[in-house]
Design an enzyme around this catalytic site. Structure first.
Site, mmCIF file in Angstrom:
data_model
loop_
_atom_site.group_PDB
_atom_site.id
_atom_site.type_symbol
_atom_site.label_atom_id
_atom_site.label_comp_id
_atom_site.label_asym_id
_atom_site.label_seq_id
_atom_site.Cartn_x
_atom_site.Cartn_y
_atom_site.Cartn_z
ATOM 1 C CB CYS A 1 57.937 24.142 25.364
ATOM 2 S SG CYS A 1 59.123 25.088 26.328
ATOM 3 N NE ARG B 1 52.296 22.243 25.960
ATOM 4 C CZ ARG B 1 51.964 21.642 27.088
ATOM 5 N NH1 ARG B 1 50.693 21.418 27.333
ATOM 6 N NH2 ARG B 1 52.873 21.284 27.953
ATOM 7 C CD1 TRP C 1 56.950 29.445 29.346
ATOM 8 C CD2 TRP C 1 55.779 30.905 28.149
ATOM 9 N NE1 TRP C 1 56.521 30.421 30.191
ATOM 10 C CE2 TRP C 1 55.798 31.333 29.484
ATOM 11 C CE3 TRP C 1 55.096 31.675 27.202
ATOM 12 C CZ2 TRP C 1 55.157 32.497 29.906
ATOM 13 C CZ3 TRP C 1 54.460 32.818 27.631
ATOM 14 C CH2 TRP C 1 54.487 33.221 28.967
ATOM 15 C CG ASN D 1 57.191 21.212 28.250
ATOM 16 O OD1 ASN D 1 57.460 22.249 28.862
ATOM 17 N ND2 ASN D 1 56.022 20.599 28.329
ATOM 18 N N GLY D 2 60.249 21.730 29.953
ATOM 19 C CA GLY D 2 60.518 21.545 31.382
ATOM 20 C C GLY D 2 61.767 22.299 31.795
ATOM 21 C CD GLU E 1 43.750 37.258 43.253
ATOM 22 O OE1 GLU E 1 43.743 38.491 43.142
ATOM 23 O OE2 GLU E 1 43.816 36.490 42.285
ATOM 24 C CE LYS F 1 41.400 35.915 39.670
ATOM 25 N NZ LYS F 1 42.598 36.605 39.979
ATOM 26 C CD GLU G 1 40.210 39.334 37.638
ATOM 27 O OE1 GLU G 1 41.056 39.731 36.837
ATOM 28 O OE2 GLU G 1 40.437 38.396 38.445
ATOM 29 C CG HIS H 1 36.609 51.441 60.917
ATOM 30 N ND1 HIS H 1 36.364 52.316 61.944
ATOM 31 C CD2 HIS H 1 37.545 50.579 61.376
ATOM 32 C CE1 HIS H 1 37.151 52.011 62.978
ATOM 33 N NE2 HIS H 1 37.862 50.944 62.662
ATOM 34 C CE LYS I 1 46.861 35.778 31.601
ATOM 35 N NZ LYS I 1 46.402 35.638 33.005
HETATM 36 C C1 G6P Z 1 45.031 42.308 33.857
HETATM 37 C C2 G6P Z 1 44.730 40.830 34.075
HETATM 38 C C3 G6P Z 1 45.000 40.452 35.523
HETATM 39 C C4 G6P Z 1 46.420 40.800 35.896
HETATM 40 C C5 G6P Z 1 46.745 42.264 35.606
HETATM 41 C C6 G6P Z 1 48.224 42.560 35.718
HETATM 42 O O1 G6P Z 1 44.110 43.064 34.573
HETATM 43 O O2 G6P Z 1 43.380 40.560 33.745
HETATM 44 O O3 G6P Z 1 44.780 39.060 35.697
HETATM 45 O O4 G6P Z 1 46.628 40.538 37.246
HETATM 46 O O5 G6P Z 1 46.373 42.597 34.276
HETATM 47 O O6 G6P Z 1 48.879 41.901 34.682
HETATM 48 P P1 G6P Z 1 50.412 41.485 34.729
HETATM 49 O O7 G6P Z 1 50.644 40.787 33.430
HETATM 50 O O8 G6P Z 1 51.189 42.774 34.822
HETATM 51 O O9 G6P Z 1 50.616 40.630 35.912
#
Ligand code: G6P
Length: 608
Positions: free
Chosen positions: A2, A29, A72, A98-99, A481, A485, A488, A504, A603
């Protein structure tokens, strides 16, 4: 996570204006609700962000000091009553926090037995009540605050105020950042320096276990045991944006570096070491139903989907429940066979991804038990599922998910303990997993100390246009992953593959210009991954390999090696993914790309 901002001054400034202006720079935040308290004017709280709060504040809302907060949510829905500040029964003590308070339920019960009543569902509300209780005894705000702070366990960044001494503020820090601003006839408390910077560049950073007492002209720093500390203010050269990123260039790096704290926060109050199990409020609620399910389908998108793949291996191995993992976008349009003995588990950082939400709706229509692992409290998925577990990872700003993935894996491990102990997992097995979970934050810190070496490595390979990531069993999703990364944020071609599947297809692409990143920790498939590396070497492909500390074999066949500490196989993805995240980060940074906001991506994907 937060945002906290507090002010006390004797130079005529209106505290309400200072606080509302400052809160804006803390919005990154998280901002599901906001609130402000000014002793002379009263309290105003609202769901929403600073804009919503500003609208509710009348023109005559003025004073010389006050505390403000952006929430948050972690405990309790993001409603007005759960927004901060919280107050004591006699409305004399006011607190923003916050925490997460680990022992809040215990303390709340104790306070209720002494006649206190609570108006919110928030763990934070116990703090002003505790201070009130101590104030009865000590008759001194500072002493009462210290006594209360010594009673709470967990993480906190706190600012508090007592109506009886309105120009005094008390701050405390344990795990959640607190910065003190030192101006001329004015002092500030904030979660980072960004709201302080328009007023002064002189700041004091509190360390964990420290408390600060502030009046407009003076600040004293103490330890929790009341011993005084001499700490001179430092001048910071950061601008507001750098301050929000903790001095780092990008949110992505800040979020990767938060991994040890995120693991602690996700586990806080949930791991029961001596019983080898976990306590997850959301699962307790549906405990009986969970005993009856005979199948789990995990639905998710992107990085959350890859966390689900690790979850499949964990739950099948230790709880013996058949698990399928499906892209939410596929599940919702085919004709899945689901019934009331199926649990459909959505994993989503935002809790708003449309495909994941629709998958949950489809599962509900078919009478499945619907569950969620979601980071954002009060998001749509958490409102529509039957029950769920929050990540407690704090807001994630960078589009590419890093700390949320780590926390998703930790929740899946906690769920595995819960489901496993309901079924075939022995107490001894449960205890071993719980003990290893507890050691993860320390091991993550050790990995992050190696950041510079990974930066050098990323620079060395940054001219390549293609990359193959290999892993097997628990670390197959880690390879996926690692590739995701890099794709992306670097816009290069990266493929993740199961090491056993390499021959394969992908092996045909390998030559001296096509590097491979192999994830080869000491686990039950170590030798198999080693042999895949050898096959790459035989085609002259450059190899970076990640393996376990103490290994002497991998360096003989790989060009570059990253070592990570040993843990049990099911938890190894939580450690192994971090060097891959750092590699992708420094790779993209070297290319001068906009790491936090990669082109074409969002996002939270709330459209099809
Ligand atoms: C978007 C973001 C990813 C995320 C995915 C799922 O593609 O760029 O980073 O993993 O959505 O989002 P969520 O909020 O459902 O985890």
């Amino acid at each position: 996570m937060c945002g906290i901002f507090a002010y006390t001054g004797s130079n005529g400034k209106n505290a309400a204006k200072v606080l509302l202006d400052g809160l804006v720079s803390l919005e990154y935040r998280g901002y599901d609700s906001a609130g402000i308290f000014i002793p002379e004017a009263g309290v105003i709280k609202t769901p929403g962000a600073v804009g919503a709060l500003r609208k509710k504040v009348p023109k005559n809302f003025k004073g010389k000091s006050g505390i403000a907060h952006l929430r948050w949510a972690t405990h309790g829905e993001p409603t007005e009553k759960n927004a901060h500040p919280h107050w004591s029964g006699d409305k004399e003590i006011w607190v923003v926090h916050n925490g997460i308070i680990e022992n809040w339920q215990e303390l709340r019960a104790k306070l209720i037995s002494k006649g206190h009543t609570f108006v919110s569902d928030s763990d934070s509300e116990i703090i002003p009540h505790l201070v009130e209780e101590h104030l009865k005894k000590h008759k001194n705000f500072e002493k009462a605050a210290l006594a209360a702070l010594n009673e709470i366990r967990g993480t906190f960044g706190i600012a508090m105020q007592y109506k009886g001494e309105p120009d005094k503020l008390i701050a405390a820090r344990m795990g959640s950042p607190i910065v003190i601003g030192v101006g001329k006839n004015e002092r500030f408390i904030a979660s980072d320096a960004s709201p302080i910077l328009p007023h002064t560049k002189k700041v004091v950073f509190l360390e964990d276990g420290e408390v600060a007492i502030l009046t407009p002209d003076k600040h004293t720093v103490l330890k929790l045991n009341a011993t005084k500390i001499q700490r001179e203010p430092e001048e910071i050269e950061w601008n507001a944006e750098q301050a929000q990123k903790g001095g780092h260039e990008h949110f992505m790096l800040k979020e990767i570096l938060e991994a040890p704290l995120v693991v602690e926060d996700t586990m806080r109050g949930r791991l029961i070491l001596n019983k080898g199990t976990s306590k997850l409020g959301g699962l307790d609620k549906v405990e009986k139903k969970l005993k009856e399910i005979d199948r789990i389908i995990i639905v998710a998108c992107g990085t959350a989907y890859l966390a689900g793949l690790v979850g499949e291996y964990m739950i099948e191995e230790f709880a013996g429940i058949p698990v399928e993992v499906e892209l939410a976008s596929e599940f919702r349009y085919r004709k899945p066979v689901v019934n009331k003995r199926t649990a459909v588990l959505a994993i989503s950082q935002s809790g708003e991804t449309l495909d994941t939400l629709e998958a949950i709706r489809e599962a509900k229509r078919q009478n499945a038990l619907t569950l969620g692992i979601v980071n954002t409290v009060g998001s749509t998925i958490t409102r529509e599922d039957d029950s769920g577990v929050y990540n407690h990872a704090g807001p994630e700003i960078s589009v590419a998910s890093t700390k949320a993935f780590i926390s998703q894996l930790v929740v899946l491990a906690l769920m595995t303990l819960f489901l496993g102990r309901q079924r075939k997992m022995t107490a001894a097995q449960g205890k071993e997993i719980a003990r290893e979970l507890k050691k993860l934050p320390g091991k993550l810190k050790a990995i992050l100390e190696n950041e510079k070496a990974i930066e050098t490595l990323a620079k060395k390979y940054s001219h390549h246009r293609d990359f193959l990531f290999l892993g097997r069993k628990y670390n197959y999703p880690v390879a996926l992953e690692g590739a995701l990364k890099l794709k992306e944020i670097s816009y290069i071609h990266a493929e993740g593959y199961g090491a056993g599947e390499m021959k394969h297809g992908p092996l045909a692409m390998i030559d001296e210009n096509f590097p491979t990143f192999a994830v080869a920790p000491h686990d039950s498939v170590y030798e198999k991954v080693l042999s895949a590396i050898q096959q790459v070497r035989a085609r002259k492909g450059p190899v970076i390999a990640l393996t376990t500390e103490g290994d002497s074999e991998v360096q003989k066949i790989a060009d570059d090696v990253i070592y990570v500490p040993q843990t049990i196989e099911m938890l190894s993805p939580i450690l192994n993914v971090v060097p891959l995240q750092l590699f992708a980060y420094y790779f993209a940074k070297e290319k001068g790309l906009n790491v936090d906001r990669p082109r074409n991506l969002a996002k939270s994907v709330t459209v099809e």
